[in-house]
Enzyme design. Structure first.
Site, PDB file in Angstrom:
ATOM      1  N   LYS A  13      44.492  38.946  37.383  1.00 54.31           N
ATOM      2  CA  LYS A  13      45.225  39.912  38.220  1.00 54.31           C
ATOM      3  C   LYS A  13      46.038  39.200  39.297  1.00 54.31           C
ATOM      4  CE  LYS A  13      41.563  42.145  39.749  1.00 54.31           C
ATOM      5  NZ  LYS A  13      40.504  41.342  39.149  1.00 54.31           N
ATOM      6  N   ARG A  88      38.294  48.994  44.070  1.00 52.13           N
ATOM      7  CA  ARG A  88      37.126  48.566  43.297  1.00 52.13           C
ATOM      8  C   ARG A  88      36.034  49.613  43.260  1.00 52.13           C
ATOM      9  NH1 ARG A  88      38.555  42.602  44.552  1.00 52.13           N
ATOM     10  NH2 ARG A  88      37.146  41.513  43.157  1.00 52.13           N
ATOM     11  N   ARG A 127      37.285  27.117  37.144  1.00 50.40           N
ATOM     12  CA  ARG A 127      38.330  27.337  38.159  1.00 50.40           C
ATOM     13  C   ARG A 127      38.041  26.554  39.438  1.00 50.40           C
ATOM     14  NH1 ARG A 127      39.934  33.351  40.243  1.00 50.40           N
ATOM     15  NH2 ARG A 127      37.881  33.393  41.209  1.00 50.40           N
ATOM     16  N   ARG A 160      35.252  27.949  44.507  1.00 51.06           N
ATOM     17  CA  ARG A 160      34.900  29.105  45.332  1.00 51.06           C
ATOM     18  C   ARG A 160      33.399  29.339  45.218  1.00 51.06           C
ATOM     19  NH1 ARG A 160      39.046  34.098  44.133  1.00 51.06           N
ATOM     20  NH2 ARG A 160      37.102  35.243  44.289  1.00 51.06           N
ATOM     21  N   ARG A 171      29.143  39.415  39.939  1.00 52.40           N
ATOM     22  CA  ARG A 171      30.466  40.061  40.043  1.00 52.40           C
ATOM     23  C   ARG A 171      30.768  40.887  38.790  1.00 52.40           C
ATOM     24  NH1 ARG A 171      33.856  34.969  41.120  1.00 52.40           N
ATOM     25  NH2 ARG A 171      35.696  36.281  41.435  1.00 52.40           N
TER      26      ARG A 171
HETATM   27  P1  AMP Z   1      38.711  38.677  44.702  1.00 52.29           P
HETATM   28  O1  AMP Z   1      39.449  37.545  45.304  1.00 52.29           O
HETATM   29  O2  AMP Z   1      39.572  39.860  44.408  1.00 52.29           O
HETATM   30  O3  AMP Z   1      37.878  38.267  43.518  1.00 52.29           O
HETATM   31  O4  AMP Z   1      37.690  39.184  45.836  1.00 52.29           O
HETATM   32  C1  AMP Z   1      36.684  38.314  46.324  1.00 52.29           C
HETATM   33  C2  AMP Z   1      35.600  39.134  46.995  1.00 52.29           C
HETATM   34  O5  AMP Z   1      36.131  39.844  48.123  1.00 52.29           O
HETATM   35  C3  AMP Z   1      34.938  40.217  46.137  1.00 52.29           C
HETATM   36  O6  AMP Z   1      33.940  39.696  45.284  1.00 52.29           O
HETATM   37  C4  AMP Z   1      34.361  41.124  47.213  1.00 52.29           C
HETATM   38  O7  AMP Z   1      33.220  40.556  47.831  1.00 52.29           O
HETATM   39  C5  AMP Z   1      35.477  41.112  48.261  1.00 52.29           C
HETATM   40  N1  AMP Z   1      36.468  42.169  47.984  1.00 52.29           N
HETATM   41  C6  AMP Z   1      37.793  41.990  47.712  1.00 52.29           C
HETATM   42  N2  AMP Z   1      38.395  43.171  47.497  1.00 52.29           N
HETATM   43  C7  AMP Z   1      37.443  44.124  47.635  1.00 52.29           C
HETATM   44  C8  AMP Z   1      37.441  45.542  47.518  1.00 52.29           C
HETATM   45  N3  AMP Z   1      38.540  46.238  47.214  1.00 52.29           N
HETATM   46  N4  AMP Z   1      36.263  46.187  47.745  1.00 52.29           N
HETATM   47  C9  AMP Z   1      35.157  45.525  48.088  1.00 52.29           C
HETATM   48  N5  AMP Z   1      35.068  44.189  48.189  1.00 52.29           N
HETATM   49  C10 AMP Z   1      36.213  43.478  47.961  1.00 52.29           C
END
Ligand code: AMP
Length: 215
Positions: A13, A88, A127, A160, A171
């Site tokens: 994404k 989410r 990654r 990460r 996740r």
């Molecule tokens: P991402 O970079 O999109 O994989 O987001 C990394 C982490 O940030 C996720 O695993 C959540 O802990 C938090 N996070 C990001 N976006 C959201 C969201 N819309 N709702 C809740 N937690 C989020």
């Protein structure tokens, strides 16, 4: 144009959102990026979100709604935005609908990028990200230097914390439990829901996305 990108972690994404953002000349809003920057800077938001993020759990809906609202109301998003990982949970989808109604805007498309779990585990385990520009790399080892040429201070590639095996598994479970139902919510609320196969090269996936969105 406002586009919501849905799909499991590691579906691409972020990368595809970047391409779409450039092509459509509208910003990409990624709550994950906003939260990681807050963690790096040690702000109250970052301190509150850090533990949940490292486990691969979601941060609370009201935190996300605050970030979403501010980003969408900003002048840079006047022509639209690509929302990457911003929605989410069902309450977040409802919150976005409220924010858009308040701003007199409409949601143009919800694009679900599909990638099977095995491929996700493989991608995320391989990654690394640059500790300066945050760009993701596949198959490059931690400790190598970032060779992206658009930042002066050459960064180091790191893993990460939420790309460790336990966090990846969590996740994926969180995605199935909390995010997958959002697809049905959009289906029953009449959104322009579109699905795209996220397997293949970046170019192949981007071509499919363009066709799917009619760009
Ligand atoms: P991402 O970079 O999109 O994989 O987001 C990394 C982490 O940030 C996720 O695993 C959540 O802990 C938090 N996070 C990001 N976006 C959201 C969201 N819309 N709702 C809740 N937690 C989020």
């Amino acid at each position: 144009m406002i586009i919501v990108l849905l799909g499991p972690p590691g579906a691409g994404k972020g990368t595809q959102g970047e391409h779409l953002s450039e092509e459509l000349a509208i910003p990409k809003i990624a709550t994950g990026d906003v939260l990681r920057a807050a963690v790096r800077e040690g702000t109250p938001l970052g301190l509150a979100a850090k533990a949940a993020m490292e486990r691969g759990d979601l941060v609370p809906d009201d935190v996300i709604l605050g970030i979403m609202k501010e980003a969408l109301a900003s002048p840079s998003a006047a022509r639209g935005a690509i929302l990457d990982g911003v929605i989410r949970t069902t309450p977040q989808a409802e919150g976005l609908a409220r924010v858009l109604a308040e701003l007199g805007r409409t949601l143009d498309a919800v694009l679900v990028v599909d990638v099977p779990d095995e491929a996700i585990v493989e991608r995320l385990s391989a990654r690394t990200v640059c500790d300066v520009c945050q760009r993701p790399f596949t198959g490059r080892a931690p400790g190598e230097r970032c060779d992206a040429d658009d930042h002066e201070l050459q960064g180091t590639l790191v893993r990460r914390k939420d790309d460790e095996p336990d966090a990846i598994r969590n996740r994926l479970a969180v995605y199935q439990r909390q995010t997958a139902p959002v697809i049905d919510w959009y289906r029953t609320h009449g959104a322009a829901l579109k699905f795209v196969d996220g397997m293949g090269t970046q170019d192949e996936v981007l071509t499919r996305i363009r066709t799917t969105l009619g760009l």
